[in-house]
Scaffold this motif. Structure first.
Motif, PDB file in Angstrom:
ATOM      1  N   ARG A   1       0.004  -7.787  10.098  1.00  0.00           N
ATOM      2  CA  ARG A   1       0.719  -6.601   9.640  1.00  0.00           C
ATOM      3  C   ARG A   1       0.533  -6.322   8.150  1.00  0.00           C
ATOM      4  NH1 ARG A   1       4.511  -4.776  13.322  1.00  0.00           N
ATOM      5  NH2 ARG A   1       4.857  -6.126  15.124  1.00  0.00           N
ATOM      6  N   THR A   2       0.045  -7.305   7.408  1.00  0.00           N
ATOM      7  CA  THR A   2       0.005  -7.153   5.949  1.00  0.00           C
ATOM      8  C   THR A   2      -1.385  -7.253   5.335  1.00  0.00           C
ATOM      9  OG1 THR A   2       0.457  -9.520   5.675  1.00  0.00           O
ATOM     10  CG2 THR A   2       2.354  -8.035   5.694  1.00  0.00           C
ATOM     11  N   ALA A   3      -2.328  -7.908   6.021  1.00  0.00           N
ATOM     12  CA  ALA A   3      -3.650  -8.116   5.436  1.00  0.00           C
ATOM     13  C   ALA A   3      -4.540  -6.893   5.669  1.00  0.00           C
ATOM     14  CB  ALA A   3      -4.305  -9.365   6.013  1.00  0.00           C
ATOM     15  N   GLY A   4      -5.648  -6.834   4.921  1.00  0.00           N
ATOM     16  CA  GLY A   4      -6.614  -5.768   5.093  1.00  0.00           C
ATOM     17  C   GLY A   4      -7.836  -6.253   5.856  1.00  0.00           C
ATOM     18  N   LEU A   5      -8.881  -5.442   5.837  1.00  0.00           N
ATOM     19  CA  LEU A   5     -10.088  -5.778   6.593  1.00  0.00           C
ATOM     20  C   LEU A   5     -10.758  -7.064   6.110  1.00  0.00           C
ATOM     21  CD1 LEU A   5     -11.722  -2.266   7.046  1.00  0.00           C
ATOM     22  CD2 LEU A   5     -10.915  -3.781   8.866  1.00  0.00           C
TER      23      LEU A   5
ATOM     24  N   ALA B   1     -19.667   7.189  12.896  1.00  0.00           N
ATOM     25  CA  ALA B   1     -20.472   7.386  11.689  1.00  0.00           C
ATOM     26  C   ALA B   1     -21.739   8.159  12.018  1.00  0.00           C
ATOM     27  CB  ALA B   1     -20.815   6.046  11.052  1.00  0.00           C
ATOM     28  N   ALA B   2     -22.364   7.831  13.147  1.00  0.00           N
ATOM     29  CA  ALA B   2     -23.574   8.551  13.556  1.00  0.00           C
ATOM     30  C   ALA B   2     -23.258  10.021  13.836  1.00  0.00           C
ATOM     31  CB  ALA B   2     -24.172   7.892  14.792  1.00  0.00           C
TER      32      ALA B   2
ATOM     33  N   GLU C   1     -27.464   3.035   5.828  1.00  0.00           N
ATOM     34  CA  GLU C   1     -27.862   4.423   5.594  1.00  0.00           C
ATOM     35  C   GLU C   1     -27.061   5.387   6.467  1.00  0.00           C
ATOM     36  OE1 GLU C   1     -29.594   5.539   3.294  1.00  0.00           O
ATOM     37  OE2 GLU C   1     -30.896   3.914   2.601  1.00  0.00           O
ATOM     38  N   VAL C   2     -26.855   5.007   7.736  1.00  0.00           N
ATOM     39  CA  VAL C   2     -26.101   5.880   8.642  1.00  0.00           C
ATOM     40  C   VAL C   2     -24.658   6.024   8.175  1.00  0.00           C
ATOM     41  CG1 VAL C   2     -25.204   6.135  10.997  1.00  0.00           C
ATOM     42  CG2 VAL C   2     -27.567   5.360  10.633  1.00  0.00           C
ATOM     43  N   VAL C   3     -24.036   4.903   7.826  1.00  0.00           N
ATOM     44  CA  VAL C   3     -22.640   4.943   7.404  1.00  0.00           C
ATOM     45  C   VAL C   3     -22.507   5.688   6.082  1.00  0.00           C
ATOM     46  CG1 VAL C   3     -20.677   3.541   6.695  1.00  0.00           C
ATOM     47  CG2 VAL C   3     -22.009   2.888   8.703  1.00  0.00           C
ATOM     48  N   ASP C   4     -23.420   5.464   5.158  1.00  0.00           N
ATOM     49  CA  ASP C   4     -23.368   6.194   3.893  1.00  0.00           C
ATOM     50  C   ASP C   4     -23.516   7.699   4.131  1.00  0.00           C
ATOM     51  OD1 ASP C   4     -22.982   3.910   2.423  1.00  0.00           O
ATOM     52  OD2 ASP C   4     -25.074   3.721   1.793  1.00  0.00           O
TER      53      ASP C   4
ATOM     54  N   LEU D   1     -15.725   6.781   3.176  1.00  0.00           N
ATOM     55  CA  LEU D   1     -15.583   5.544   2.418  1.00  0.00           C
ATOM     56  C   LEU D   1     -14.920   4.450   3.240  1.00  0.00           C
ATOM     57  CD1 LEU D   1     -15.843   3.960  -0.215  1.00  0.00           C
ATOM     58  CD2 LEU D   1     -13.675   4.972  -0.965  1.00  0.00           C
ATOM     59  N   ALA D   2     -13.951   4.804   4.081  1.00  0.00           N
ATOM     60  CA  ALA D   2     -13.277   3.801   4.900  1.00  0.00           C
ATOM     61  C   ALA D   2     -14.267   3.133   5.851  1.00  0.00           C
ATOM     62  CB  ALA D   2     -12.130   4.429   5.685  1.00  0.00           C
ATOM     63  N   PHE D   3     -15.193   3.913   6.407  1.00  0.00           N
ATOM     64  CA  PHE D   3     -16.226   3.330   7.267  1.00  0.00           C
ATOM     65  C   PHE D   3     -17.099   2.370   6.463  1.00  0.00           C
ATOM     66  CE2 PHE D   3     -16.521   7.021  10.571  1.00  0.00           C
ATOM     67  CZ  PHE D   3     -15.271   6.667  11.054  1.00  0.00           C
ATOM     68  N   ARG D   4     -17.432   2.746   5.237  1.00  0.00           N
ATOM     69  CA  ARG D   4     -18.320   1.897   4.427  1.00  0.00           C
ATOM     70  C   ARG D   4     -17.635   0.584   4.070  1.00  0.00           C
ATOM     71  NH1 ARG D   4     -21.937  -0.884   3.103  1.00  0.00           N
ATOM     72  NH2 ARG D   4     -23.773  -0.264   1.931  1.00  0.00           N
ATOM     73  N   LEU D   5     -16.370   0.637   3.713  1.00  0.00           N
ATOM     74  CA  LEU D   5     -15.645  -0.581   3.389  1.00  0.00           C
ATOM     75  C   LEU D   5     -15.473  -1.458   4.625  1.00  0.00           C
ATOM     76  CD1 LEU D   5     -12.912   0.869   0.989  1.00  0.00           C
ATOM     77  CD2 LEU D   5     -15.072  -0.250   0.387  1.00  0.00           C
ATOM     78  N   SER D   6     -15.278  -0.829   5.775  1.00  0.00           N
ATOM     79  CA  SER D   6     -15.187  -1.585   7.022  1.00  0.00           C
ATOM     80  C   SER D   6     -16.501  -2.282   7.323  1.00  0.00           C
ATOM     81  CB  SER D   6     -14.811  -0.657   8.180  1.00  0.00           C
ATOM     82  OG  SER D   6     -13.554  -0.051   7.974  1.00  0.00           O
ATOM     83  N   LEU D   7     -17.607  -1.588   7.082  1.00  0.00           N
ATOM     84  CA  LEU D   7     -18.920  -2.193   7.292  1.00  0.00           C
ATOM     85  C   LEU D   7     -19.087  -3.415   6.400  1.00  0.00           C
ATOM     86  CD1 LEU D   7     -21.801  -2.197   8.455  1.00  0.00           C
ATOM     87  CD2 LEU D   7     -22.455  -0.618   6.629  1.00  0.00           C
TER      88      LEU D   7
END
Length: 245
Positions: A81-85, A118-119, A158-161, A166-172
């Motif tokens: 409940r408190t941590a991030g990716l 992302a695609a 490249e696809v995610v960028d 930005l949330a997708f990129r940080l998740s990657l």
């Protein structure tokens, strides 16, 4: 002219304390709501100075593992409940085999979901230069032998960028850290992706053509291969355990 740098230790004392406390939280030795032992007691247990403990606890707090209550000690939190990716990378490096396999399953399913969307977004948002880079990254798969040389990672970056999310990129980034924590198993699970069994060129062409639905469909086929591979791996492990029981 290069700046002067001081030698860097292989692992600081506070790093070691952090890893030990992190693992104790993740494997349930400290349950949510419990308090960590006092700083002085931890320092004695680890045979380190209190500064090292203080630094480790600060990192735990920043990562969402604990909450420091002034006058009330350090309370363990429910990391779900408190941590991030970034928790993905911590979990991948700690715990027993079965929970780690489930984590890898969760990560691969998340990878597929993010990659598909992302695609789709890349097909509508990417500019001409980004589309060209994606096509070029897909071309790197020609003659590829499936080894972990970063070809697949470069393509999806490249696809995610190009999705401009930005949330997708940080998740990657977090998923990459988790993959790197289990190189042997991930080499097996990503073998089909890396050998281009479902051609990445097809996805690149769909993104370049600005076709979001086709892009999402092909991305799902590519990224679903690792999920299927994990299912096969899990069945093999279960059969081996049954035979050895």
């Amino acid at each position: 002219m290069s700046p002067d740098f001081a030698p860097v230790p292989r692992q600081s004392v506070s790093d070691g304390v952090f890893h030990e406390l992190r693992d104790a939280v993740l494997d349930g030795r400290f349950a949510p709501g419990e308090s960590l032992p006092p700083e002085r007691q931890l320092a004695e247990s680890f045979a380190v100075n209190r500064h090292a403990v203080r630094e480790a606890v600060k990192r735990l707090q920043e990562a969402g593992f604990v909450r420091v209550v002034h006058g009330g000690g350090t309370q363990v939190l429910d990391v779900r409940r408190t941590a991030g990716l970034d928790l993905l990378a911590h979990l991948a490096r700690a715990g027993e085999e079965e929970p780690r396999t489930r984590l890898i399953r969760d990560g691969l399913e998340m990878r597929r979901c993010i990659g598909v969307e992302a695609a789709r977004l890349a097909a509508t948002r990417a500019d001409a230069q980004a589309r060209q880079r994606i096509v070029g990254a897909a071309a790197a798969y020609r003659g590829h032998d499936g080894t972990a040389d970063g070809t697949d990672r470069a393509f999806w970056a490249e696809v995610v960028d190009a999705s401009d999310n930005l949330a997708f990129r940080l998740s990657l980034n977090s998923l990459v850290h988790a993959i790197d924590a289990n190189p042997g198993l991930m080499d097996e699970l990503l073998a089909d992706d890396r050998s281009d069994r479902t051609p990445h060129a097809e996805l690149a062409e769909a993104i370049a053509a600005g076709d979001p639905d086709r892009s999402a469909e092909v991305a799902g086929r590519i990224l679903g291969q690792a999920v299927t591979a994990l299912e096969r791996h899990t069945r093999r492990v279960a059969r081996r355990r049954t035979r050895s029981a």
